[in-house]
Design a protein around this motif. Sequence first.
Motif, PDB file in Angstrom:
ATOM      1  N   ARG A 187       0.835  -1.202   0.000  1.00 56.11           N
ATOM      2  CA  ARG A 187       0.000   0.000   0.000  1.00 56.11           C
ATOM      3  C   ARG A 187       0.876   1.261   0.000  1.00 56.11           C
ATOM      4  O   ARG A 187       0.590   2.231  -0.693  1.00 56.11           O
ATOM      5  CB  ARG A 187      -0.927  -0.003   1.226  1.00 56.11           C
ATOM      6  CG  ARG A 187      -2.124   0.946   1.098  1.00 56.11           C
ATOM      7  CD  ARG A 187      -3.044   0.881   2.325  1.00 56.11           C
ATOM      8  NE  ARG A 187      -3.244  -0.463   2.811  1.00 56.11           N
ATOM      9  CZ  ARG A 187      -4.116  -1.325   2.290  1.00 56.11           C
ATOM     10  NH1 ARG A 187      -4.873  -0.962   1.266  1.00 56.11           N
ATOM     11  NH2 ARG A 187      -4.246  -2.541   2.782  1.00 56.11           N
ATOM     12  N   ILE A 188       1.941   1.233   0.783  1.00 54.68           N
ATOM     13  CA  ILE A 188       2.870   2.366   0.805  1.00 54.68           C
ATOM     14  C   ILE A 188       3.477   2.569  -0.576  1.00 54.68           C
ATOM     15  O   ILE A 188       3.524   3.683  -1.109  1.00 54.68           O
ATOM     16  CB  ILE A 188       3.977   2.152   1.857  1.00 54.68           C
ATOM     17  CG1 ILE A 188       3.384   2.169   3.274  1.00 54.68           C
ATOM     18  CG2 ILE A 188       5.063   3.215   1.721  1.00 54.68           C
ATOM     19  CD1 ILE A 188       4.365   1.748   4.356  1.00 54.68           C
ATOM     20  N   SER A 189       3.952   1.481  -1.176  1.00 58.65           N
ATOM     21  CA  SER A 189       4.540   1.552  -2.513  1.00 58.65           C
ATOM     22  C   SER A 189       3.550   2.114  -3.521  1.00 58.65           C
ATOM     23  O   SER A 189       3.892   2.970  -4.345  1.00 58.65           O
ATOM     24  CB  SER A 189       4.992   0.149  -2.941  1.00 58.65           C
ATOM     25  OG  SER A 189       5.351   0.123  -4.306  1.00 58.65           O
ATOM     26  N   SER A 190       2.299   1.651  -3.449  1.00 51.36           N
ATOM     27  CA  SER A 190       1.270   2.103  -4.381  1.00 51.36           C
ATOM     28  C   SER A 190       0.972   3.591  -4.209  1.00 51.36           C
ATOM     29  O   SER A 190       0.879   4.337  -5.187  1.00 51.36           O
ATOM     30  CB  SER A 190      -0.007   1.287  -4.171  1.00 51.36           C
ATOM     31  OG  SER A 190      -1.049   1.770  -4.984  1.00 51.36           O
ATOM     32  N   HIS A 191       0.811   4.008  -2.971  1.00 54.53           N
ATOM     33  CA  HIS A 191       0.479   5.419  -2.719  1.00 54.53           C
ATOM     34  C   HIS A 191       1.635   6.340  -3.081  1.00 54.53           C
ATOM     35  O   HIS A 191       1.419   7.483  -3.506  1.00 54.53           O
ATOM     36  CB  HIS A 191       0.072   5.614  -1.257  1.00 54.53           C
ATOM     37  CG  HIS A 191      -1.267   5.002  -0.914  1.00 54.53           C
ATOM     38  ND1 HIS A 191      -2.114   4.480  -1.857  1.00 54.53           N
ATOM     39  CD2 HIS A 191      -1.905   4.849   0.284  1.00 54.53           C
ATOM     40  CE1 HIS A 191      -3.220   4.032  -1.267  1.00 54.53           C
ATOM     41  NE2 HIS A 191      -3.113   4.240   0.028  1.00 54.53           N
ATOM     42  N   LEU A 192       2.871   5.858  -2.940  1.00 54.54           N
ATOM     43  CA  LEU A 192       4.023   6.651  -3.365  1.00 54.54           C
ATOM     44  C   LEU A 192       4.031   6.800  -4.889  1.00 54.54           C
ATOM     45  O   LEU A 192       4.340   7.872  -5.415  1.00 54.54           O
ATOM     46  CB  LEU A 192       5.325   6.003  -2.889  1.00 54.54           C
ATOM     47  CG  LEU A 192       5.620   6.098  -1.395  1.00 54.54           C
ATOM     48  CD1 LEU A 192       6.847   5.270  -1.036  1.00 54.54           C
ATOM     49  CD2 LEU A 192       5.812   7.546  -0.955  1.00 54.54           C
ATOM     50  N   LEU A 193       3.689   5.736  -5.597  1.00 52.17           N
ATOM     51  CA  LEU A 193       3.597   5.815  -7.052  1.00 52.17           C
ATOM     52  C   LEU A 193       2.486   6.770  -7.461  1.00 52.17           C
ATOM     53  O   LEU A 193       2.655   7.589  -8.372  1.00 52.17           O
ATOM     54  CB  LEU A 193       3.332   4.427  -7.634  1.00 52.17           C
ATOM     55  CG  LEU A 193       3.174   4.384  -9.160  1.00 52.17           C
ATOM     56  CD1 LEU A 193       4.513   4.600  -9.846  1.00 52.17           C
ATOM     57  CD2 LEU A 193       2.562   3.059  -9.616  1.00 52.17           C
ATOM     58  N   GLU A 249      11.621   6.771  -2.260  1.00 52.01           N
ATOM     59  CA  GLU A 249      11.239   5.899  -1.141  1.00 52.01           C
ATOM     60  C   GLU A 249      10.590   4.606  -1.637  1.00 52.01           C
ATOM     61  O   GLU A 249      10.706   3.560  -0.992  1.00 52.01           O
ATOM     62  CB  GLU A 249      10.285   6.629  -0.186  1.00 52.01           C
ATOM     63  CG  GLU A 249      10.996   7.469   0.854  1.00 52.01           C
ATOM     64  CD  GLU A 249      11.741   8.655   0.232  1.00 52.01           C
ATOM     65  OE1 GLU A 249      12.988   8.659   0.294  1.00 52.01           O
ATOM     66  OE2 GLU A 249      11.077   9.544  -0.322  1.00 52.01           O
ATOM     67  N   ARG A 250       9.912   4.691  -2.776  1.00 49.90           N
ATOM     68  CA  ARG A 250       9.314   3.467  -3.325  1.00 49.90           C
ATOM     69  C   ARG A 250      10.395   2.438  -3.644  1.00 49.90           C
ATOM     70  O   ARG A 250      10.181   1.231  -3.488  1.00 49.90           O
ATOM     71  CB  ARG A 250       8.502   3.807  -4.574  1.00 49.90           C
ATOM     72  CG  ARG A 250       7.843   2.601  -5.215  1.00 49.90           C
ATOM     73  CD  ARG A 250       6.880   3.012  -6.311  1.00 49.90           C
ATOM     74  NE  ARG A 250       6.396   1.849  -7.034  1.00 49.90           N
ATOM     75  CZ  ARG A 250       6.907   1.398  -8.181  1.00 49.90           C
ATOM     76  NH1 ARG A 250       7.926   2.047  -8.744  1.00 49.90           N
ATOM     77  NH2 ARG A 250       6.416   0.338  -8.781  1.00 49.90           N
ATOM     78  N   GLU A 251      11.554   2.896  -4.068  1.00 48.54           N
ATOM     79  CA  GLU A 251      12.659   1.980  -4.353  1.00 48.54           C
ATOM     80  C   GLU A 251      13.063   1.184  -3.108  1.00 48.54           C
ATOM     81  O   GLU A 251      13.439   0.012  -3.199  1.00 48.54           O
ATOM     82  CB  GLU A 251      13.872   2.753  -4.888  1.00 48.54           C
ATOM     83  CG  GLU A 251      13.751   3.157  -6.343  1.00 48.54           C
ATOM     84  CD  GLU A 251      13.717   1.954  -7.268  1.00 48.54           C
ATOM     85  OE1 GLU A 251      14.660   1.147  -7.242  1.00 48.54           O
ATOM     86  OE2 GLU A 251      12.721   1.819  -8.016  1.00 48.54           O
ATOM     87  N   LEU A 252      12.983   1.813  -1.947  1.00 49.39           N
ATOM     88  CA  LEU A 252      13.322   1.113  -0.703  1.00 49.39           C
ATOM     89  C   LEU A 252      12.339  -0.029  -0.446  1.00 49.39           C
ATOM     90  O   LEU A 252      12.730  -1.111   0.020  1.00 49.39           O
ATOM     91  CB  LEU A 252      13.310   2.092   0.474  1.00 49.39           C
ATOM     92  CG  LEU A 252      14.326   3.240   0.425  1.00 49.39           C
ATOM     93  CD1 LEU A 252      14.166   4.130   1.649  1.00 49.39           C
ATOM     94  CD2 LEU A 252      15.750   2.707   0.326  1.00 49.39           C
ATOM     95  N   VAL A 253      11.061   0.227  -0.724  1.00 47.21           N
ATOM     96  CA  VAL A 253      10.056  -0.828  -0.545  1.00 47.21           C
ATOM     97  C   VAL A 253      10.313  -1.965  -1.531  1.00 47.21           C
ATOM     98  O   VAL A 253      10.260  -3.148  -1.166  1.00 47.21           O
ATOM     99  CB  VAL A 253       8.628  -0.271  -0.735  1.00 47.21           C
ATOM    100  CG1 VAL A 253       7.597  -1.386  -0.553  1.00 47.21           C
ATOM    101  CG2 VAL A 253       8.349   0.866   0.244  1.00 47.21           C
ATOM    102  N   LEU A 254      10.619  -1.620  -2.768  1.00 46.66           N
ATOM    103  CA  LEU A 254      10.875  -2.648  -3.775  1.00 46.66           C
ATOM    104  C   LEU A 254      12.129  -3.448  -3.433  1.00 46.66           C
ATOM    105  O   LEU A 254      12.212  -4.651  -3.719  1.00 46.66           O
ATOM    106  CB  LEU A 254      11.002  -2.018  -5.160  1.00 46.66           C
ATOM    107  CG  LEU A 254       9.773  -1.277  -5.699  1.00 46.66           C
ATOM    108  CD1 LEU A 254       9.973  -0.878  -7.147  1.00 46.66           C
ATOM    109  CD2 LEU A 254       8.511  -2.111  -5.551  1.00 46.66           C
TER     110      LEU A 254
END
Length: 544
Positions: free
Chosen positions: A284-290, A311-316
């Motif tokens: 969800r964090i990754s999606s909302h950042l995108l 920050e999305r890269e950190l989740v990935l």
Amino acid sequence: MSDIKSIISKICPSATFEEGDTLLVSVPEKDWYALAKNLKEKKELDFDVLSAVVGMDWKDSLGVIYYLTSTSHNWDVVAFKVAVEDRENPMIHSVADLWKVANFQEREVYDFFGIKFINHPDMRRFFLRNDWVGHPLRKDYDSNPALNPIRMDDEINEDDTVSYVENEKGEIKAVPGKVFGEEDYVVNIGPQHPSTHGVMRFRAAVDGETVNKVDVVSGYIHRGIEKISESLSYPQILHFTDRMDYMSAHQNRHCLCMCIEKALGLEVPERAVYIRTIMDELMRISSHLLSFGCTAMDLGATTAFFYGFRERELVLDIFEKTCGARMSMNYNVIGGVMADIHKDFVKDVKHLLEIMPDRLKEYHKVFSGNIIAKNRLKEVGYLSKENAINYCITGPSGRGSNWACDCRKVHPYACYDKVQFEEILETGCDSYARYMVRMREIEQSCKIIEQLIDRIPEGDIRNPKVPKLIKLPAGRWYQQVEASRGTFGVYIESDGQKTPYRVHFQSPCFNLVGVMDLCCQGYMIADLITIGAALDFVIPDIDR
């Protein structure tokens, strides 16, 4: 449920009831519309949400299962089955005038099953060309490629539509119509990516730069997932869910696994439940950042776009270490998860939680408070709470219209009954409100993960009793989860074989694109792109 059965029996004595995963009410077609009207309007029933519309071919009949929900009666979910034996000219009364979400949903059923909906305002195909031969999800569909060769010519008569109108005598007449009037000036928008967030095409009738009407033209990447699933085993269909809304990959696959596990009566080890929940919130964090980055990019804010992706890269990276992939993770499996978490998982997640508060402040400073962003998003794309419910707009877009519709709160699953978090609501009912819900939900996802990350129990990551050959007992099941863009549902009907008789994925994005016309009317062409970005639909989730 006994009260509901009693009330329905009085209104419709011909209705029959079948207990199961949810209460199934079978209704003769001739009595369906009258019952549906009472279901929507009677206070003691008040089924205000049409959650899912599932077209079916039972070989001896064709029909629809409607999943209805009452928000005022503890969100009781009841399934209503309407079937007709006429396979040559099947007809069922439309409920699109009662629940607006049924407009597109019933068009999908017509497209794939050939069921015509009486009094539906726009009985066109939705995904396939209007010259397509046959209806692919019927069991008697002829899949000979010669019938539907690859066509390089444009679709003809795409403005033609029809309504099957019933008069006072009960006679049904096909009334031809047009999508646009002769005086309308129609502009084509899409299907180029990324202007419409994927290969989605909009035809907009405009007056100068003001939008008067939007016609949604879908189907450019339709892959026939539901049809293919009928010839695959249950483990083989899992990977499809990662590739629908790829920004809800973990949640969607979680939902399908839960539906199968419910049918099998299979318990998932507690360690796997904790891991699944954390992965869902990281997703969800990754999606909302995108979404944040793409909304900013659509408005020309390139710097904010890179901030979100940073920050999305950190989740990935976290996903990659544990799952071996960054996008299509294929991580949840029936009975648990594919592999245990990486040795750096807890450390990496805690690092993300540590930096996110400051990074969110950066996002708000560079974009949320920017005067251009506010002018482009505030009071643009108005969607009232009433319409959000009527069109079943769930997720951040529904909560941006002040509708409390979070599956994690309404029907807690996984670890969501073990954690404290706030359901984010905004009252603006506009693009800015939808944007702000996502930004604030990132904070809540971090809060959920923070409560779980040090409590992951030891034990198995998968139930060792999962059978090697999975056959669900005969029956039907429906499961919902809170995906990144709203309520994602999975319907499975089994005849006891190793392959499902029918699988249907009820995607939130299909409903989101259904309000583009409503939200864009009276706004500028440039606002159409902004409104689409704030609704945040993902096209593969629509083109299933």
